[in-house]
Design an enzyme around this catalytic site. Structure first.
Site, mmCIF file in Angstrom:
data_model
loop_
_atom_site.group_PDB
_atom_site.id
_atom_site.type_symbol
_atom_site.label_atom_id
_atom_site.label_comp_id
_atom_site.label_asym_id
_atom_site.label_seq_id
_atom_site.Cartn_x
_atom_site.Cartn_y
_atom_site.Cartn_z
ATOM 1 N N GLY A 26 0.772 -1.234 0.000
ATOM 2 C CA GLY A 26 0.000 0.000 0.000
ATOM 3 C C GLY A 26 0.802 1.282 0.000
ATOM 4 O O GLY A 26 0.226 2.371 0.078
ATOM 5 N N GLY A 28 2.698 2.369 -2.495
ATOM 6 C CA GLY A 28 2.787 2.959 -3.825
ATOM 7 C C GLY A 28 3.892 2.394 -4.687
ATOM 8 O O GLY A 28 4.358 3.063 -5.618
ATOM 9 N N LYS A 29 4.308 1.148 -4.416
ATOM 10 C CA LYS A 29 5.372 0.530 -5.229
ATOM 11 C C LYS A 29 4.980 0.454 -6.698
ATOM 12 O O LYS A 29 5.769 0.795 -7.584
ATOM 13 C CB LYS A 29 5.666 -0.892 -4.733
ATOM 14 N N THR A 30 3.752 -0.008 -6.954
ATOM 15 C CA THR A 30 3.325 -0.178 -8.346
ATOM 16 C C THR A 30 3.262 1.161 -9.064
ATOM 17 O O THR A 30 3.723 1.299 -10.199
ATOM 18 C CB THR A 30 1.963 -0.886 -8.394
ATOM 19 N N SER A 31 2.697 2.165 -8.408
ATOM 20 C CA SER A 31 2.604 3.496 -9.030
ATOM 21 C C SER A 31 3.993 4.044 -9.347
ATOM 22 O O SER A 31 4.246 4.539 -10.457
ATOM 23 C CB SER A 31 1.866 4.463 -8.096
ATOM 24 N N ASP A 53 4.146 -9.635 -8.630
ATOM 25 C CA ASP A 53 3.086 -9.689 -7.620
ATOM 26 C C ASP A 53 1.904 -10.482 -8.170
ATOM 27 O O ASP A 53 1.340 -10.126 -9.212
ATOM 28 C CB ASP A 53 2.641 -8.267 -7.254
ATOM 29 N N THR A 509 -7.156 1.153 -6.583
ATOM 30 C CA THR A 509 -6.391 -0.091 -6.580
ATOM 31 C C THR A 509 -6.809 -1.047 -5.462
ATOM 32 O O THR A 509 -7.077 -2.225 -5.730
ATOM 33 C CB THR A 509 -4.884 0.214 -6.501
#
Length: 591
Positions: A26, A28-31, A53, A509
């Protein structure tokens, strides 16, 4: 060169070839990994963005279907996307092993190998095989950016090259839970190349992502120390979602600002020595190319704060959920969701609420990065707290097998058995056995289980399914009758025994991933009982322009959730103080 609107972001100035983004769920790694890949591609580089992931939502963020083959991202010349899908990787791995047996192999032998390769540890090694190939091969990309699963699962992934290289170097006999060792020995050189790439600071760097929160920074610090021990020494820290209040008398905004500043002021020493960047909180969800490009830009638009929203919240409090659960005398309560949504906090609050009603409660966790002790901060009479520690459970499992089977073996045979048990796959089996034991305890009291983030929980469910099939097949084979055994999967499918609580945040998300998890559970014939919407800023009624601008997105997510996804919605407003400690958790129940 990256665009001049991003020159203050130092990690974009001289990036290594391999970039791993990791951190607490949560944060913000993906962003940030996706925005980084876009920025590098916009600067003329050829870039591959990789998701490791199992619960990735890159398809939603970029509008591109996920595939285990690299696909071009429309609107971003030079950028390709690949998802290491565990199920597809396992299917391809099984087929490769079967093919090695040759066309003359008896079908009965193939069936045995298929059964050996049906478990979750096969899924893990197959995913790892795909991951290693990207590090070892001479891929035609200037940069490969990895969007990884939350910290605990990522540490497991990044430790595998060392674990499997060591295991294969000393083991060239027989078969393991992965079937014939020949299939693995063929990949040994690739695994060694992957280990060398990970350990080379000129090739690989780790970007630790955190939010300005105590728990996120603490987990980033632990991850930093553990990755350095694995040889990944090239690290930097990004603090994402930094917020500065602009309305002095807005209590909610001031609380968020103060919490963030205090967390940064008390940053763990392990992080202070790292190069650091800050990314401010944005007014919009990071979905779509415009939002992702704006995330790292100094020229991001300022919020107007003029949005008018109508409070649609009709959700009940967490105490009302406790009241419903307490109508039974016992049962399993599994708290699930994306990393970082507050599963641990909700699980602890529910367990405390049930204990206050005089129930016998066992609160446990399957999360490799567990925080139960930090959340409770005290012992409570009548509330047992435990953790399924992978290393502890693995050693217990090895000791148990050695005692059970070693008595009839000579020293050479014992050495071979121990060598096979030291396979990294043993950990998955050991953790599942511990999980099964805790699930069974719900026959006589309440068990509240704080699960690992979504992707890792799905692998646990996959293990439960594989064990279920194996038990039924074995029973019927030996008795010739239909099985009457009760497996952990059957207990989870029983709504009178198990209540699944899905926790989410009012953001695109987390809601999408909770909805996807719900569908995965339903395919396994497990029906979630209720949803908990955590940290609702809308329920706290802020006035700061940036927070107000974000409320329209929150309203949209609430309308997605109810009634389409669930009729049972329980809401926790944003708390001005972190819900840590017994008193704060009790207040959380009634807020």
């Amino acid at each position: 060169m990256v665009p001049n609107t991003m020159t203050r972001l130092q990690w974009l100035q001289a990036p290594t070839r391999f970039l791993f983004f990791t951190g607490k769920g949560g944060v913000g790694k993906t962003s940030l990994s996706t925005a980084t890949a876009i920025a590098l591609a916009d600067a003329g580089q050829k870039v591959l963005l990789v998701s490791t992931d199992a619960a990735s939502n890159l398809d939603e963020m970029l509008g591109v279907p996920l595939s285990n083959q690299a696909v071009a991202v429309p609107g971003v010349p030079g950028l390709s996307l690949i998802n290491i899908d565990p199920d597809e990787a396992a299917r391809a791995y099984r087929q490769r092993v079967i093919d090695q047996m040759g066309p003359a192999a008896p079908e009965a032998d193939k069936a045995v190998v298929r059964e050996q390769l049906s478990g979750a540890c096969t899924t893990e090694i197959a995913s790892f095989d795909e991951f290693s190939s990207l590090l070892a091969q001479d891929a035609p990309y200037a940069h490969i950016v990895f969007d990884t699963a939350p910290s605990g699962h990522t540490l497991r992934l990044l430790s595998l090259p060392k674990a499997w290289s060591g295991f294969l170097a000393g083991n060239d006999q027989g078969a393991s839970c992965l079937g014939p060792h020949s299939g693995l020995k063929m990949q040994e050189a690739r695994f060694n190349q992957a280990l060398a790439a990970l350990s080379n600071p000129a090739l690989t760097s780790v970007v630790l992502v955190a939010r300005p929160e105590v728990s996120a920074l603490a987990e980033a610090a632990r991850t930093s120390v553990e990755l350095k021990a694995l040889g990944l020494t090239q690290q930097r820290l990004i603090v994402n979602g930094v917020f500065h209040a602009s309305v002095p008398d807005d209590a909610v905004a001031q609380a968020i600002d103060t919490q963030g500043q205090q967390a940064l002021a008390h940053m763990p020493e392990a992080l202070r020595a790292l190069p650091q960047d800050e990314v401010p909180l944005r007014a919009m969800d990071n979905v779509g190319l415009p939002a992702l490009r704006a995330l790292l830009s100094d020229a991001a638009p300022s919020p107007s704060g003029s949005a008018v929203v109508v409070d649609p919240l009709q959700g009940q409090s967490l105490q009302q959920l406790v009241d419903e659960l307490a109508q039974q005398s016992h049962g399993l309560i599994m708290v699930m969701g994306k990393g970082g949504v507050g599963k641990t906090t909700v699980a602890a609050a529910l367990a405390l609420g049930l204990q206050q009603k005089g129930k016998t409660v066992h609160l446990s966790t399957t999360d490799p990065a567990a925080h139960l002790a930090q959340t409770l901060q005290a012992q409570v009479p009548g509330l047992q707290v435990s953790r399924i520690d992978p290393k502890v459970e693995t050693q217990k499992y090895i000791d148990k097998i050695m005692v059970a089977k070693g008595a009839s073996l000579d020293e050479h045979e014992k050495a071979l058995l121990l060598e096979d048990l030291q396979s990294p796959c043993t950990e998955e089996v050991a953790v599942f056995h511990a999980f099964s034991h805790i699930v069974a305890q719900a026959r006589t009291g309440f068990v509240v289980l704080d699960t690992a983030p979504t992707g890792h929980s799905l692998l646990l469910m996959d293990t439960a399914g594989a064990y279920h099939r194996q038990m039924l097949s074995s029973f019927e084979k030996h008795t010739g009758t239909a099985a009457k055994v009760v497996t952990p999967l059957m207990r989870m499918q029983d709504p009178s025994y198990t209540r699944i609580i899905l926790v989410t945040l009012p953001e695109t998300t987390p809601v999408s991933q909770a909805a996807a998890l719900q569908e995965d559970l339903r395919r396994a014939q497990i029906e979630p009982y209720a949803w908990v919407l955590n940290r609702s800023v809308l329920a706290a009624k802020p006035r700061d322009p940036l927070l107000v601008a974000r409320l329209a997105g929150e309203v949209q997510q609430i309308q997605r959730i109810r009634p389409a996804l669930t009729e049972k919605l329980f809401v926790i407003p944003f708390q001005s103080e972190p819900p840590v400690g017994l008193e704060a958790l009790r207040l959380l129940l009634t807020s």
